[in-house]
Motif scaffolding. Structure first.
Motif, PDB file in Angstrom:
ATOM      1  N   LYS A  60       0.828  -1.214   0.000  1.00  0.00           N
ATOM      2  CA  LYS A  60       0.000   0.000   0.000  1.00  0.00           C
ATOM      3  C   LYS A  60       0.864   1.266   0.000  1.00  0.00           C
ATOM      4  N   SER A  61       1.844   1.307   0.900  1.00  0.00           N
ATOM      5  CA  SER A  61       2.694   2.496   0.991  1.00  0.00           C
ATOM      6  C   SER A  61       3.535   2.666  -0.265  1.00  0.00           C
ATOM      7  N   THR A  62       3.964   1.555  -0.837  1.00  0.00           N
ATOM      8  CA  THR A  62       4.720   1.635  -2.091  1.00  0.00           C
ATOM      9  C   THR A  62       3.865   2.248  -3.186  1.00  0.00           C
ATOM     10  N   LEU A  63       2.601   1.861  -3.241  1.00  0.00           N
ATOM     11  CA  LEU A  63       1.704   2.436  -4.246  1.00  0.00           C
ATOM     12  C   LEU A  63       1.574   3.945  -4.056  1.00  0.00           C
ATOM     13  N   LEU A  64       1.482   4.411  -2.805  1.00  0.00           N
ATOM     14  CA  LEU A  64       1.426   5.859  -2.564  1.00  0.00           C
ATOM     15  C   LEU A  64       2.685   6.547  -3.066  1.00  0.00           C
ATOM     16  N   ARG A  65       3.843   5.942  -2.843  1.00  0.00           N
ATOM     17  CA  ARG A  65       5.106   6.533  -3.295  1.00  0.00           C
ATOM     18  C   ARG A  65       5.149   6.629  -4.822  1.00  0.00           C
ATOM     19  N   LEU A  66       4.593   5.631  -5.482  1.00  0.00           N
ATOM     20  CA  LEU A  66       4.544   5.666  -6.944  1.00  0.00           C
ATOM     21  C   LEU A  66       3.621   6.788  -7.427  1.00  0.00           C
ATOM     22  N   ILE A  67       2.470   6.929  -6.770  1.00  0.00           N
ATOM     23  CA  ILE A  67       1.539   7.994  -7.150  1.00  0.00           C
ATOM     24  C   ILE A  67       2.160   9.364  -6.899  1.00  0.00           C
ATOM     25  N   ALA A  68       2.932   9.473  -5.818  1.00  0.00           N
ATOM     26  CA  ALA A  68       3.597  10.744  -5.498  1.00  0.00           C
ATOM     27  C   ALA A  68       4.729  11.069  -6.461  1.00  0.00           C
ATOM     28  N   GLY A  69       5.204  10.075  -7.195  1.00  0.00           N
ATOM     29  CA  GLY A  69       6.324  10.298  -8.110  1.00  0.00           C
ATOM     30  C   GLY A  69       7.671  10.127  -7.454  1.00  0.00           C
ATOM     31  N   ILE A  93       1.095  15.810  -2.529  1.00  0.00           N
ATOM     32  CA  ILE A  93       1.805  15.842  -1.255  1.00  0.00           C
ATOM     33  C   ILE A  93       1.543  14.552  -0.486  1.00  0.00           C
ATOM     34  N   LEU A  94       2.620  13.961   0.025  1.00  0.00           N
ATOM     35  CA  LEU A  94       2.537  12.726   0.799  1.00  0.00           C
ATOM     36  C   LEU A  94       2.748  13.042   2.274  1.00  0.00           C
ATOM     37  N   VAL A  95       1.783  12.672   3.110  1.00  0.00           N
ATOM     38  CA  VAL A  95       1.856  12.860   4.560  1.00  0.00           C
ATOM     39  C   VAL A  95       2.090  11.500   5.202  1.00  0.00           C
ATOM     40  N   PHE A  96       3.157  11.393   5.987  1.00  0.00           N
ATOM     41  CA  PHE A  96       3.567  10.112   6.558  1.00  0.00           C
ATOM     42  C   PHE A  96       2.961   9.875   7.943  1.00  0.00           C
ATOM     43  N   GLN A  97       3.142   8.642   8.424  1.00  0.00           N
ATOM     44  CA  GLN A  97       2.671   8.283   9.759  1.00  0.00           C
ATOM     45  C   GLN A  97       3.371   9.102  10.827  1.00  0.00           C
ATOM     46  N   ASP A  98       4.678   9.296  10.688  1.00  0.00           N
ATOM     47  CA  ASP A  98       5.436  10.130  11.614  1.00  0.00           C
ATOM     48  C   ASP A  98       5.473  11.561  11.086  1.00  0.00           C
ATOM     49  N   PRO A  99       5.286  12.555  11.952  1.00  0.00           N
ATOM     50  CA  PRO A  99       5.231  13.940  11.489  1.00  0.00           C
ATOM     51  C   PRO A  99       6.496  14.434  10.780  1.00  0.00           C
ATOM     52  N   LYS A 167      -3.353  19.447  -4.998  1.00  0.00           N
ATOM     53  CA  LYS A 167      -4.531  18.926  -5.682  1.00  0.00           C
ATOM     54  C   LYS A 167      -4.777  17.477  -5.286  1.00  0.00           C
ATOM     55  N   LEU A 168      -3.729  16.834  -4.760  1.00  0.00           N
ATOM     56  CA  LEU A 168      -3.830  15.445  -4.312  1.00  0.00           C
ATOM     57  C   LEU A 168      -3.093  15.312  -2.991  1.00  0.00           C
ATOM     58  N   LEU A 169      -3.795  14.828  -1.965  1.00  0.00           N
ATOM     59  CA  LEU A 169      -3.184  14.582  -0.658  1.00  0.00           C
ATOM     60  C   LEU A 169      -3.112  13.070  -0.452  1.00  0.00           C
ATOM     61  N   LEU A 170      -1.891  12.573  -0.300  1.00  0.00           N
ATOM     62  CA  LEU A 170      -1.634  11.148  -0.096  1.00  0.00           C
ATOM     63  C   LEU A 170      -1.312  10.942   1.371  1.00  0.00           C
ATOM     64  N   LEU A 171      -2.077  10.096   2.039  1.00  0.00           N
ATOM     65  CA  LEU A 171      -2.008   9.961   3.490  1.00  0.00           C
ATOM     66  C   LEU A 171      -1.599   8.542   3.847  1.00  0.00           C
ATOM     67  N   ASP A 172      -0.370   8.388   4.342  1.00  0.00           N
ATOM     68  CA  ASP A 172       0.157   7.065   4.662  1.00  0.00           C
ATOM     69  C   ASP A 172       0.012   6.798   6.156  1.00  0.00           C
ATOM     70  N   GLU A 173      -1.151   6.314   6.562  1.00  0.00           N
ATOM     71  CA  GLU A 173      -1.466   6.044   7.968  1.00  0.00           C
ATOM     72  C   GLU A 173      -1.084   7.213   8.877  1.00  0.00           C
ATOM     73  N   PRO A 174      -1.538   8.427   8.558  1.00  0.00           N
ATOM     74  CA  PRO A 174      -1.085   9.588   9.331  1.00  0.00           C
ATOM     75  C   PRO A 174      -1.571   9.606  10.769  1.00  0.00           C
ATOM     76  N   LEU A 175      -2.576   8.789  11.100  1.00  0.00           N
ATOM     77  CA  LEU A 175      -3.121   8.786  12.456  1.00  0.00           C
ATOM     78  C   LEU A 175      -2.797   7.506  13.209  1.00  0.00           C
ATOM     79  N   ILE A 202      -6.132  10.187  -1.036  1.00  0.00           N
ATOM     80  CA  ILE A 202      -5.949   8.738  -1.020  1.00  0.00           C
ATOM     81  C   ILE A 202      -5.300   8.390   0.312  1.00  0.00           C
ATOM     82  N   LEU A 203      -6.005   7.564   1.095  1.00  0.00           N
ATOM     83  CA  LEU A 203      -5.583   7.222   2.451  1.00  0.00           C
ATOM     84  C   LEU A 203      -5.208   5.755   2.541  1.00  0.00           C
ATOM     85  N   VAL A 204      -4.008   5.467   3.057  1.00  0.00           N
ATOM     86  CA  VAL A 204      -3.623   4.106   3.424  1.00  0.00           C
ATOM     87  C   VAL A 204      -3.892   3.939   4.909  1.00  0.00           C
TER      88      VAL A 204
END
Length: 262
Positions: A60-69, A93-99, A167-175, A202-204
């Motif tokens: 899942k996280s790898t897919l977010l990284r691909l979408i983020a470029g 923009i990719l937002v990670f689990q750790d701030p 325009k796209l917020l990618l959220l990798d288990e931010p909570l 897109i939220l993982v």
């Protein structure tokens, strides 16, 4: 030209359409290939909120990284508004689990990082203030990361993302690492920010309930290499409630798809 204030742009400018076309990806480990994603194919409409669910380590996280470029797929293609994604872009923009805030500088300067890197901070000071106001951190602009709670630090990370008007917020288990009460609060906050700003999200997450509370569509992935097992639409209005019978029933169906007892 001065920046457009947060949440004031016309709807067609604030969100991206994403097309993931037959994307596969593999890692090279000790001279061998490790397949991570296998022929993923789906689209996300402008302004849609999609959650990705699947077993830990499925890709899942790898897919977010691909979408983020941040990486290029081994096979297939990813398009943002019809254009190939070949590198990172401030609109995604990719937002990670750790701030991952810089500990040596203030919250305000952390939020301003992207604008400063693009050379537009001088004319965009008001945008930093507006982003901090959006996430409720105006009074902590001069604070340092070690002075923030976990939830406040994650709010600062969201402000750092939103200041760029993505325009796209990618959220990798931010909570994922927050305590239950803070997590509930920030779930509601994420929905509010999405509704107010109009970006595509897109939220993982590993949390089926969280996916149902936040998203309009849930894509369930298989064990690695990730393939799409199922998709679920959930069009209930916001705010949603955990004891809603429809939500409870759909939660059971999704857990069953994941092979988990209900």
């Amino acid at each position: 030209m001065p920046s457009v204030p947060l949440a004031s742009r016309s709807p067609e400018l604030v969100s991206s359409a994403i097309d993931i076309r037959a994307v596969s990806h593999q890692f090279s480990l000790s001279g061998s290939k490790l397949p991570v994603i296998d022929a993923i194919d789906f689209s996300v409409g402008p302004g849609e909120f999609v959650a990705l669910l699947g077993p830990s380590g499925c890709g899942k996280s790898t897919l977010l990284r691909l979408i983020a470029g941040l990486e290029l797929p081994s096979n297939g293609s990813i398009l943002a508004d019809g254009l190939p994604v070949i590198r990172p872009d401030p609109s995604r923009i990719l937002v990670f689990q750790d701030p991952t805030l810089f500990p040596w500088t203030t919250v305000w300067k952390n939020v301003a990082t992207g604008l400063e890197a693009r050379g537009v901070l001088k004319q965009s000071h008001a945008r930093v203030d507006a982003a901090l106001s959006l996430v409720g951190l105006s009074e902590f602009a001069a604070a340092y990361p070690h002075q923030l709670s976990g939830g406040m630090a994650q709010r600062a990370s969201l402000a750092r993302a939103l200041v760029n008007d993505p325009k796209l917020l990618l959220l990798d288990e931010p909570l994922g690492k927050l305590d239950s009460l803070t997590r509930l609060t920030l779930q509601a906050e994420l929905v509010r920010l999405w509704q107010r700003n109009g970006f595509t999200a897109i939220l993982v997450t590993h949390d089926v309930e969280e996916a149902l509370l936040l998203s309009s569509r849930i894509v369930v992935l298989s064990e690695r290499p990730a393939r799409i097992k199922a998709e679920f639409q959930f069009g209930k209005p916001y705010p949603r409630h955990r004891d809603d019978p429809e939500l409870v029933a759909l939660r059971r169906r999704i857990l069953g798809t994941l092979g988990l007892a209900t």
